[in-house]
Design an enzyme around this catalytic site. Structure first.
Site, mmCIF file in Angstrom:
data_model
loop_
_atom_site.group_PDB
_atom_site.id
_atom_site.type_symbol
_atom_site.label_atom_id
_atom_site.label_comp_id
_atom_site.label_asym_id
_atom_site.label_seq_id
_atom_site.Cartn_x
_atom_site.Cartn_y
_atom_site.Cartn_z
ATOM 1 C CE LYS A 35 66.168 -2.442 -46.515
ATOM 2 N NZ LYS A 35 67.156 -2.995 -47.465
ATOM 3 N NE ARG A 130 68.690 -8.030 -53.489
ATOM 4 C CZ ARG A 130 68.652 -7.631 -52.232
ATOM 5 N NH1 ARG A 130 68.018 -8.341 -51.330
ATOM 6 N NH2 ARG A 130 69.241 -6.509 -51.864
ATOM 7 C CE1 TYR A 265 41.960 -22.601 -29.991
ATOM 8 C CE2 TYR A 265 43.640 -20.896 -30.111
ATOM 9 C CZ TYR A 265 42.318 -21.264 -30.051
ATOM 10 O OH TYR A 265 41.346 -20.310 -30.043
ATOM 11 C CG MET A 313 44.464 -13.441 -33.436
ATOM 12 S SD MET A 313 42.815 -13.204 -34.089
ATOM 13 C CE MET A 313 42.795 -14.356 -35.428
HETATM 14 C C1 LIG Z 1 68.390 -2.905 -46.758
HETATM 15 C C2 LIG Z 1 69.666 -2.492 -47.389
HETATM 16 C C3 LIG Z 1 70.779 -2.163 -46.605
HETATM 17 C C4 LIG Z 1 70.792 -2.330 -45.104
HETATM 18 O O1 LIG Z 1 71.039 -3.680 -44.795
HETATM 19 P P1 LIG Z 1 71.206 -4.164 -43.282
HETATM 20 O O2 LIG Z 1 71.519 -5.601 -43.411
HETATM 21 O O3 LIG Z 1 69.900 -3.924 -42.615
HETATM 22 O O4 LIG Z 1 72.305 -3.359 -42.695
HETATM 23 C C5 LIG Z 1 71.903 -1.694 -47.248
HETATM 24 N N1 LIG Z 1 71.938 -1.563 -48.596
HETATM 25 C C6 LIG Z 1 70.898 -1.895 -49.382
HETATM 26 C C7 LIG Z 1 71.012 -1.764 -50.858
HETATM 27 C C8 LIG Z 1 69.727 -2.375 -48.813
HETATM 28 O O5 LIG Z 1 68.692 -2.699 -49.584
#
Ligand SMILES: *Cc1c(COP(=O)(O)O)cnc(C)c1O
Length: 374
Positions: A35, A130, A265, A313
């Site tokens: 993802k 969640r 800065y 930056m």
């Molecule tokens: C992002 C995610 C993972 C992976 O989690 P990590 O901590 O990066 O290993 C696994 N399961 C679900 C449902 C996720 O959203």
């Protein structure tokens, strides 16, 4: 000449990390979680190193399409499932497995016109609060899905809130075990932290069927990218993981500071004695966190030193005291692996920025050129 900054993606490190995770969960299949554009690495760039996984997990339909475009014919799991009814047509078209976490998604499935039933992962909320069905609703959701001609196999999943910390997974695992005990289907529970820290021995599961569950599919993300899910308790090296992303830039100028001179800065850094500093072609517009204080570690020519002054930056400034021979053109590793093999864990920089390696990877800026190494 292009600005001297480069991110490098290490294909071989993905293979190494995948092997490491397979050793941690030898009986499980592995969803490589890609993802957020493969945690900022770029799906197309990580694919070669990750194709040894059993499937890819993500949540964006564009990303699923891109994985198919790379020629992947194996499983793809949508971690948040469908957002609207027509998403299910895309699931049919791209042959995607999808998470079902709420009644509205079951309604969508019931309304979906298809001759090819879809594989779903029914999610239980065991305490993360969640996504997912409450345990007392889970079995009726399962029964509803099971009665739908649109649904093929139903797998069972949950997600841990504390796999990386002292609370652990026992409580959530027990809720899941109790609720699913006699339901058929494959199980998927573990993210990176759970895979590395809490993998269950099948014999243990057999002895305590109301307490523990064996994952048929683990879902590692961050560990695939060579970052420790439980830093600083463990480092990536402690887990035997290798960084998959290096961010490096060159020194474009040096300055000799007199004692008491300031840098950058706000004059936030004052030289405690005469010293030489390097100005590096990397700033917060490249994804290097502005919040990193003076003293954040960097490697110059593979030698560990530190930032001085505020991140701006397009530039940061670094102490050259430990590397007297460094100068314009010297390579500065902001995180990842230097040419001499020295490693600066992304987790160390993230900790200085009061965040986690995930956010730094995801925050690599568009303007940074990226190269894929073997
Ligand atoms: C992002 C995610 C993972 C992976 O989690 P990590 O901590 O990066 O290993 C696994 N399961 C679900 C449902 C996720 O959203």
């Amino acid at each position: 000449m292009p600005r001297p900054i480069l991110a490098t993606i290490h294909t071989q490190a993905f293979r190494h990390n995948l092997e490491r995770l397979r050793r941690a969960a030898p009986d499980a299949r592995v969803w490589a979680v890609v993802k957020a554009n493969a945690y900022g690495h770029g799906i197309e760039r990580v694919f070669e190193g990750m194709r040894g996984a059993d499937g890819f997990a993500l949540l964006d339909f564009n990303e699923a399409q891109r994985v198919r475009d790379l020629g992947w014919r194996g499983p793809i799991l949508l971690l948040e499932g469908a957002f609207e009814l027509r998403d299910l047509e895309l699931c049919s078209r791209l042959d995607l497995w999808h998470t079902v976490h709420c009644e509205a998604q079951i309604d969508m499935l019931a309304a979906h016109k298809t001759n090819v039933p879809q594989r779903v992962f029914l999610k239980m909320n065991t305490g993360m609060n969640r996504l997912g069905f409450a345990p007392e609703r889970y079995r009726s959701a399962w029964a509803r899905l099971n009665a739908l001609p649109q649904v093929d196999e139903i797998s069972l999943m949950t997600h841990f809130s504390d796999a990386d910390g002292p609370k652990g997974v026992a409580e959530q695992m027990a809720i899941f075990a109790r609720t699913t005990r006699d339901l058929p289907g494959e199980r998927s529970l573990s993210n990176s932290a759970a895979t590395l820290r809490h993998t269950v021995d099948p014999a243990q599961a057999e002895a305590q069927p109301d307490q523990v569950v064996v994952s048929d599919w683990v879902r590692p993300g961050i560990a695939m990218y060579g970052s420790a899910p439980d830093f600083p308790e463990h480092s990536a090296a402690d887990w035997g993981l290798q960084p998959t992303m290096t961010l490096a830039a060159k020194i474009i100028a040096t300055q000799d500071l007199a004692m008491g001179a300031s840098v950058g800065y706000g004059s936030s850094f004052l030289a405690p004695e005469a010293m030489r500093i390097g100005v590096v072609a990397c700033g917060y517009a490249d994804g290097y966190p502005r919040i990193c204080p003076s003293g954040t570690p960097v490697l110059v020519d593979g030698v560990r030193t530190r930032t001085v002054g505020r991140v701006s930056m397009d530039m940061i400034t670094v102490d050259l005291t430990p590397v007297p021979h460094a100068g314009a053109g010297s390579v500065v590793t902001l995180w990842g692996t230097a040419a001499n093999g020295a490693v600066l864990p992304i987790d160390e920089v993230a900790a200085r920025a009061q965040t986690v390696g995930y956010e730094l990877m995801c925050g690599l800026a568009q303007r940074v050129p990226v190269e894929v190494a073997v």
